[in-house]
Scaffold this motif. Structure first.
Motif, mmCIF file in Angstrom:
data_model
loop_
_atom_site.group_PDB
_atom_site.id
_atom_site.type_symbol
_atom_site.label_atom_id
_atom_site.label_comp_id
_atom_site.label_asym_id
_atom_site.label_seq_id
_atom_site.Cartn_x
_atom_site.Cartn_y
_atom_site.Cartn_z
ATOM 1 N N SER A 122 31.012 37.293 45.756
ATOM 2 C CA SER A 122 32.295 37.184 46.453
ATOM 3 C C SER A 122 32.099 36.886 47.935
ATOM 4 O O SER A 122 32.799 36.045 48.511
ATOM 5 C CB SER A 122 33.101 38.475 46.278
ATOM 6 O OG SER A 122 32.355 39.593 46.718
ATOM 7 N N VAL A 125 30.976 33.224 48.291
ATOM 8 C CA VAL A 125 32.079 32.282 48.029
ATOM 9 C C VAL A 125 33.008 32.215 49.226
ATOM 10 O O VAL A 125 33.401 31.120 49.663
ATOM 11 C CB VAL A 125 32.838 32.709 46.752
ATOM 12 C CG1 VAL A 125 34.154 31.942 46.624
ATOM 13 C CG2 VAL A 125 31.982 32.472 45.517
ATOM 14 N N LYS A 126 33.385 33.366 49.791
ATOM 15 C CA LYS A 126 34.303 33.371 50.931
ATOM 16 C C LYS A 126 33.675 32.698 52.154
ATOM 17 O O LYS A 126 34.329 31.900 52.827
ATOM 18 C CB LYS A 126 34.701 34.817 51.263
ATOM 19 C CG LYS A 126 35.697 35.406 50.275
ATOM 20 C CD LYS A 126 36.299 36.709 50.782
ATOM 21 C CE LYS A 126 35.317 37.850 50.653
ATOM 22 N NZ LYS A 126 35.934 39.165 50.949
ATOM 23 N N ALA A 129 33.442 28.876 51.500
ATOM 24 C CA ALA A 129 34.776 28.270 51.514
ATOM 25 C C ALA A 129 35.305 28.157 52.938
ATOM 26 O O ALA A 129 35.906 27.137 53.318
ATOM 27 C CB ALA A 129 35.732 29.080 50.646
ATOM 28 N N GLU A 143 39.366 25.627 47.906
ATOM 29 C CA GLU A 143 39.707 26.689 46.948
ATOM 30 C C GLU A 143 38.477 27.562 46.675
ATOM 31 O O GLU A 143 37.365 27.059 46.521
ATOM 32 C CB GLU A 143 40.197 26.073 45.633
ATOM 33 C CG GLU A 143 41.549 25.413 45.716
ATOM 34 C CD GLU A 143 42.675 26.405 45.467
ATOM 35 O OE1 GLU A 143 42.372 27.596 45.274
ATOM 36 O OE2 GLU A 143 43.834 25.989 45.510
ATOM 37 N N TYR A 144 38.696 28.885 46.586
ATOM 38 C CA TYR A 144 37.608 29.786 46.218
ATOM 39 C C TYR A 144 37.085 29.453 44.815
ATOM 40 O O TYR A 144 35.886 29.603 44.536
ATOM 41 C CB TYR A 144 38.088 31.240 46.238
ATOM 42 C CG TYR A 144 38.279 31.819 47.623
ATOM 43 C CD1 TYR A 144 37.617 31.286 48.726
ATOM 44 C CD2 TYR A 144 39.111 32.914 47.829
ATOM 45 C CE1 TYR A 144 37.789 31.817 49.995
ATOM 46 C CE2 TYR A 144 39.286 33.466 49.099
ATOM 47 C CZ TYR A 144 38.620 32.903 50.184
ATOM 48 O OH TYR A 144 38.781 33.435 51.436
ATOM 49 N N SER A 148 33.254 29.047 43.507
ATOM 50 C CA SER A 148 32.791 29.927 42.418
ATOM 51 C C SER A 148 32.204 29.105 41.276
ATOM 52 O O SER A 148 31.193 29.492 40.666
ATOM 53 C CB SER A 148 33.952 30.775 41.888
ATOM 54 O OG SER A 148 34.449 31.623 42.882
ATOM 55 N N LEU A 211 38.665 37.120 42.581
ATOM 56 C CA LEU A 211 38.800 36.553 43.923
ATOM 57 C C LEU A 211 39.611 35.271 43.825
ATOM 58 O O LEU A 211 39.235 34.341 43.112
ATOM 59 C CB LEU A 211 37.420 36.268 44.520
ATOM 60 C CG LEU A 211 37.388 35.666 45.927
ATOM 61 C CD1 LEU A 211 37.943 36.655 46.942
ATOM 62 C CD2 LEU A 211 35.966 35.264 46.307
ATOM 63 N N ARG A 214 42.132 30.625 49.270
ATOM 64 C CA ARG A 214 41.522 29.461 49.903
ATOM 65 C C ARG A 214 40.725 29.885 51.132
ATOM 66 O O ARG A 214 40.926 30.986 51.655
ATOM 67 C CB ARG A 214 42.604 28.460 50.335
ATOM 68 C CG ARG A 214 43.347 27.799 49.182
ATOM 69 C CD ARG A 214 44.507 26.967 49.692
ATOM 70 N NE ARG A 214 45.104 26.183 48.621
ATOM 71 C CZ ARG A 214 44.723 24.964 48.272
ATOM 72 N NH1 ARG A 214 43.715 24.396 48.924
ATOM 73 N NH2 ARG A 214 45.302 24.308 47.298
ATOM 74 N N GLY A 215 39.849 28.990 51.554
ATOM 75 C CA GLY A 215 39.089 29.240 52.765
ATOM 76 C C GLY A 215 39.987 29.262 53.986
ATOM 77 O O GLY A 215 41.027 28.588 54.025
ATOM 78 N N HIS A 241 36.401 43.051 44.618
ATOM 79 C CA HIS A 241 36.460 41.827 43.810
ATOM 80 C C HIS A 241 35.737 41.962 42.480
ATOM 81 O O HIS A 241 35.527 40.967 41.787
ATOM 82 C CB HIS A 241 35.874 40.656 44.611
ATOM 83 C CG HIS A 241 36.534 40.468 45.945
ATOM 84 N ND1 HIS A 241 37.832 40.040 46.081
ATOM 85 C CD2 HIS A 241 36.066 40.685 47.207
ATOM 86 C CE1 HIS A 241 38.143 39.978 47.368
ATOM 87 N NE2 HIS A 241 37.090 40.372 48.067
#
Length: 547
Positions: A122, A125-126, A129, A143-144, A148, A211, A214-215, A241
């Motif tokens: 998680s 990814v964040k 992004a 988009e996350y 992912s 999760l 969006r970034g 998450h």
């Protein structure tokens, strides 16, 4: 472990983590496994600083810890190895490979994990992004779910793996616990051998992660920064998450297998043609899952299977494929071998033999570059014939006696050629002794590998020296670039931007351009030497494990 390896490891640790980490890392390399109290006494560093250094090394996989050699109850010992630290040299290659296979998203995922050692899915990814959103046009974001998906693809192809659970850690975050000198309790003794990622079943299992979103773009104003910092602690404490405590790391061995396959494919393309290399690529791709990393050859594949698995863009008829396979089997480099006649013929890729031939070609190239084509002819002759007297070398190589003698003695003095004495009588009288010249490929490859480590260390030292000499100019350039970026973000006038740009004079610009060109050449040379290092290491490891 040699002196040049320790020197190179020290330079890599200093460049990436600082001089204090370098001091602790080099001391562990020279001394072997040590407990915390011994490290503090022998390095003379404060307890808090040594703990932080060990945390950095453990976080990046350069150091492992286990219970002491005296058994349960003894202090935890820390051990590092050259191979783990030398992987830092290959970081640019890992990132470039991820970009080639999985685009910008895969590149940033690998880059983040290499920079931080290990992260949760998680968090990765964040972060990725947000970085991708920052470089997008205004109004667009990443988009996350897309990040992912790329992360899952990297795990599915084994380029990423879960961090192994450390024995005796007790908590969820098993690798970030600060080192302590407290003895392990008999009830939960740590194992003497650290657990590997491959040794537990969930190594490549992606957790279900809740999760979505969006970034986010980074706020540029000070007020926005204050607001973000004020909200950050509350968000971090409440958001979960579903993947807490599950950390991921880069699977270096999987990247090395990919590099090995690419080296073989490239060699086939250079030796034969592109179609032959595509056939070998297909065979390697088909046997990725079934072949062990230490196997000398792939599992046998029938020509029918190979024909069905070829890319549709290569419109190769079945008879043409059979001709190509025959050509590959008959080639002296022996990249492909025949293992049977069933299913139209069973074929394997000779992995170890291919690496041995590539290492041999590298040795020949080094001799030719350093000593000329005639010396390379003698070297190739000795590799092929194994043992020859001086007169035989002169005749077979068609080189005058005096020149052949000088070249042989030069190669002998550089340890590229060895001299073997075979006496006719026990007294070793020179008149009754055969003197045979020979080349031992494995020791020669080891010697060349040490020369490569020395070369890379010299390149890094030169780059650090060049950067230090121009430190003031580089800092000035960075400050001006930051001011320009800030002005552009706030919509400044072109006259203002030009005025800031003129703060660097023409001679300084010329000096900066020259410095950047020089550093780029040094970086490129490092990467090229690392390719040779990887090839020689793969050959030496494969030969050692098969004997």
């Amino acid at each position: 472990m040699t002196l040049q390896e320790v020197r190179l490891c020290g330079l890599l640790l200093r460049e990436h983590f600082g001089e204090v980490v370098e001091k602790v890392g080099k001391h562990l390399l020279r001394s072997g496994a040590l407990n915390l109290r011994t490290i503090i006494n022998e390095t003379g560093l404060p307890l808090d600083l040594v703990k932080k250094c060990l945390c950095v090394l453990v976080q990046h996989g350069a150091c492992v810890f286990s219970s002491g050699r005296k058994g349960p109850g003894s202090p935890t010992e820390y051990l590092t190895s050259c191979n783990r630290i030398l992987r830092i040299l290959r970081y640019p290659r890992y990132i470039y490979t991820a970009k080639t296979l999985y685009g910008d998203t895969g590149e940033l995922i690998i880059e983040e994990l290499l920079q931080r050692g290990h992260m949760t899915m998680s968090s990765t990814v964040k972060t990725v992004a947000d970085r991708l959103t920052q470089n997008m046009e205004e109004g667009r974001s990443m988009e996350y779910s897309e990040v992912s998906s790329a992360f899952s693809n990297l795990v599915e192809t084994h380029f990423l793996q879960r961090c192994p659970p450390q024995p005796g850690a007790g908590g969820k975050d098993k690798t970030t616990a600060a080192p302590t000198d407290n003895p392990a309790t008999p009830a939960a003794p740590a194992k003497t051998t650290p657990q590997t990622a491959e040794s537990f079943p969930d190594c490549y299992k992606v957790p279900h992660m809740t999760l979505s979103g969006r970034g986010k773009r980074q706020l540029s104003t000070e007020e926005g920064e204050d607001q973000r910092n004020a909200k950050k602690p509350r968000l971090e404490t409440t958001a979960t998450h579903g993947d807490e405590g599950i950390y991921w790391q880069v699977n270096y061995e999987r990247f090395h297998l990919h590099f090995r396959d690419q080296a073989i494919i490239s060699a086939v393309a250079n030796k034969l043609d592109q179609t032959s290399s595509e056939i070998v690529r297909t065979m390697l791709r088909m046997s990725e899952v079934t072949t062990s990393p230490t196997a000398t050859c792939t599992k046998p594949l029938s020509s029918n299977e190979i024909f069905r698995s070829l890319p549709s863009s290569y419109n190769i008829a079945r008879p043409i494929l059979d001709q190509y396979l025959t050509l590959l089997v008959d080639d002296p480099m022996e990249f492909v071998g025949k293992a049977g006649e069933s299913g139209g013929g069973m074929y394997v890729v000779n992995l170890h033999r291919a690496l041995a031939n590539l290492a041999r070609a590298t040795l020949e190239s080094v001799v030719q570059e350093r000593f000329g084509s005639r010396s390379a002819r003698i070297f190739r002759l000795l590799l092929r014939k194994r043992h020859l007297e001086q007169k035989q070398v002169e005749d077979f190589a068609m080189i005058p006696a005096k020149e052949a003698k000088d070249m042989l003695y030069t190669l002998l003095s550089e340890n590229l050629v060895q001299l073997q004495e075979i006496p006719k009588t026990p007294d070793y009288a020179p008149s009754r002794t055969f003197y045979l010249y020979t080349v031992n490929q494995l020791p020669t490859a080891r010697m060349l590998l040490q020369n490569c480590h020395k070369t890379v260390a010299n390149l890094i030292e030169r780059r650090l020296f060049e950067t230090k000499e121009s430190k003031r100019l580089l800092e000035k350039s960075q400050r001006i670039e930051a001011i320009l970026a800030s002005l552009q973000a706030s919509g400044a006038e072109p006259e203002q931007l030009q005025e800031v740009e003129e703060m660097i004079t023409a001679p300084e610009k010329q000096q900066l351009d020259s410095l950047k060109l020089h550093i780029n050449k040094l970086d490129s040379a490092e990467n090229q030497v690392d390719e040779t290092i990887f090839l020689l290491e793969s050959y030496i490891t494969g030969t050692t494990s098969s004997t």
